[in-house]
Structure formats: structure tokens, C-alpha cells
Scaffold this active site. Sequence first.
Site, PDB file in Angstrom:
ATOM      1  N   TYR A  92      -5.797  16.889   0.378  1.00 22.70           N
ATOM      2  CA  TYR A  92      -6.092  15.477   0.616  1.00 22.70           C
ATOM      3  C   TYR A  92      -4.853  14.765   1.140  1.00 22.70           C
ATOM      4  O   TYR A  92      -3.784  14.828   0.537  1.00 22.70           O
ATOM      5  CB  TYR A  92      -6.577  14.844  -0.694  1.00 22.70           C
ATOM      6  CG  TYR A  92      -6.956  13.387  -0.636  1.00 22.70           C
ATOM      7  CD1 TYR A  92      -7.504  12.809   0.500  1.00 22.70           C
ATOM      8  CD2 TYR A  92      -6.775  12.579  -1.744  1.00 22.70           C
ATOM      9  CE1 TYR A  92      -7.870  11.468   0.526  1.00 22.70           C
ATOM     10  CE2 TYR A  92      -7.147  11.240  -1.746  1.00 22.70           C
ATOM     11  CZ  TYR A  92      -7.686  10.691  -0.600  1.00 22.70           C
ATOM     12  OH  TYR A  92      -8.045   9.365  -0.578  1.00 22.70           O
ATOM     13  N   TRP A 108      -7.790   2.683 -10.817  1.00 19.29           N
ATOM     14  CA  TRP A 108      -7.074   2.784  -9.534  1.00 19.29           C
ATOM     15  C   TRP A 108      -7.769   1.948  -8.457  1.00 19.29           C
ATOM     16  O   TRP A 108      -7.121   1.211  -7.719  1.00 19.29           O
ATOM     17  CB  TRP A 108      -6.965   4.241  -9.097  1.00 19.29           C
ATOM     18  CG  TRP A 108      -6.224   4.404  -7.808  1.00 19.29           C
ATOM     19  CD1 TRP A 108      -6.772   4.560  -6.560  1.00 19.29           C
ATOM     20  CD2 TRP A 108      -4.805   4.410  -7.613  1.00 19.29           C
ATOM     21  NE1 TRP A 108      -5.785   4.666  -5.610  1.00 19.29           N
ATOM     22  CE2 TRP A 108      -4.573   4.581  -6.232  1.00 19.29           C
ATOM     23  CE3 TRP A 108      -3.722   4.292  -8.468  1.00 19.29           C
ATOM     24  CZ2 TRP A 108      -3.288   4.636  -5.691  1.00 19.29           C
ATOM     25  CZ3 TRP A 108      -2.448   4.351  -7.930  1.00 19.29           C
ATOM     26  CH2 TRP A 108      -2.243   4.528  -6.560  1.00 19.29           C
ATOM     27  N   TYR A 141       0.840  -1.193   0.000  1.00 24.41           N
ATOM     28  CA  TYR A 141       0.000   0.000   0.000  1.00 24.41           C
ATOM     29  C   TYR A 141       0.885   1.258   0.000  1.00 24.41           C
ATOM     30  O   TYR A 141       0.661   2.189  -0.778  1.00 24.41           O
ATOM     31  CB  TYR A 141      -0.935  -0.001   1.215  1.00 24.41           C
ATOM     32  CG  TYR A 141      -1.904   1.146   1.203  1.00 24.41           C
ATOM     33  CD1 TYR A 141      -3.145   1.037   0.581  1.00 24.41           C
ATOM     34  CD2 TYR A 141      -1.576   2.371   1.792  1.00 24.41           C
ATOM     35  CE1 TYR A 141      -4.035   2.095   0.550  1.00 24.41           C
ATOM     36  CE2 TYR A 141      -2.455   3.433   1.765  1.00 24.41           C
ATOM     37  CZ  TYR A 141      -3.678   3.289   1.147  1.00 24.41           C
ATOM     38  OH  TYR A 141      -4.545   4.352   1.109  1.00 24.41           O
ATOM     39  N   HIS A 192       1.319   4.169  -3.011  1.00 26.16           N
ATOM     40  CA  HIS A 192       0.998   5.568  -2.742  1.00 26.16           C
ATOM     41  C   HIS A 192       2.223   6.483  -2.781  1.00 26.16           C
ATOM     42  O   HIS A 192       2.070   7.707  -2.790  1.00 26.16           O
ATOM     43  CB  HIS A 192       0.237   5.698  -1.426  1.00 26.16           C
ATOM     44  CG  HIS A 192      -1.213   5.379  -1.605  1.00 26.16           C
ATOM     45  ND1 HIS A 192      -1.679   4.082  -1.633  1.00 26.16           N
ATOM     46  CD2 HIS A 192      -2.279   6.184  -1.820  1.00 26.16           C
ATOM     47  CE1 HIS A 192      -2.981   4.113  -1.844  1.00 26.16           C
ATOM     48  NE2 HIS A 192      -3.369   5.364  -1.971  1.00 26.16           N
TER      49      HIS A 192
END
Length: 121
Positions: free
Chosen positions: A40, A75, A17, A21
Site C-alpha cells: 500500500y 484515523w 497531511y 502520514h
Amino acid sequence: MRVCFRSSVQPELLEEYRRRHAAVWPEMLTALKDAGWNNYSLFLDDDGLLIGYLECDDFDAVRARMALTDVNARWQAEMATLFRGSDVPPDEGFRVLDEVFNLDGQLAAAAGGNADAAAEL
């Protein structure tokens, strides 16, 4: 508006993960910004707890705008296997948290300032 949400990444897949990212697709970054996902951020704990924060005009609206993009569908498909309970796309599994305190809002209220800022709480 400010939005905070939580989700859960499978603990054994945390490094994957983080890797994904660290280099989000440029097309995805642009789509998020164009859809209104401002300021964000994602925060990840070692047990898989994922906390997201963003500022937007309307959370339902910015989610709907992202749902219209092809890059978001791609995505979400790529990320789905990393989440617990991946029977829904990750961006549909967010659990939105209630804001119970905001420093600026309370400071404004205490100073007799902007009632709108205090009302956001």
C-alpha cells in the site's frame, strides 16, 4: 488484485497531511496489514491530488475488514478535515480507477504465456 484510487486533499492542508502520514499510528499500520492491504502506497501532488495503490485479495473485503476496526474509525475522523468534500469518511470517498495497462500482463500475453495474467487487464 491491484487497486488504484484517487482522492483530493485540501491544498492548504498538504503539509499537515504529509506530517500525519510521516508517522502513522502503529496500531493503524498493523490493522491495515492484518486486513489485507498489501504493498500500500499513497502519492500526493502539490494541487492536492492523492493517488493510492494497493494489492489485495478483494478490495471490498479489505475495506470491510478495516471498517470493523476501532482504530480505522479514529484515523478517519482525524483525517476527515484534510479532504475536500469531507461529508463522508476519507476511506469511503476513494474513486477507484480502471487499470488500462499492465506491463507484466501484456508481456505474458505477447509471449503466449499465462492467460490469467493477460486476463487481469
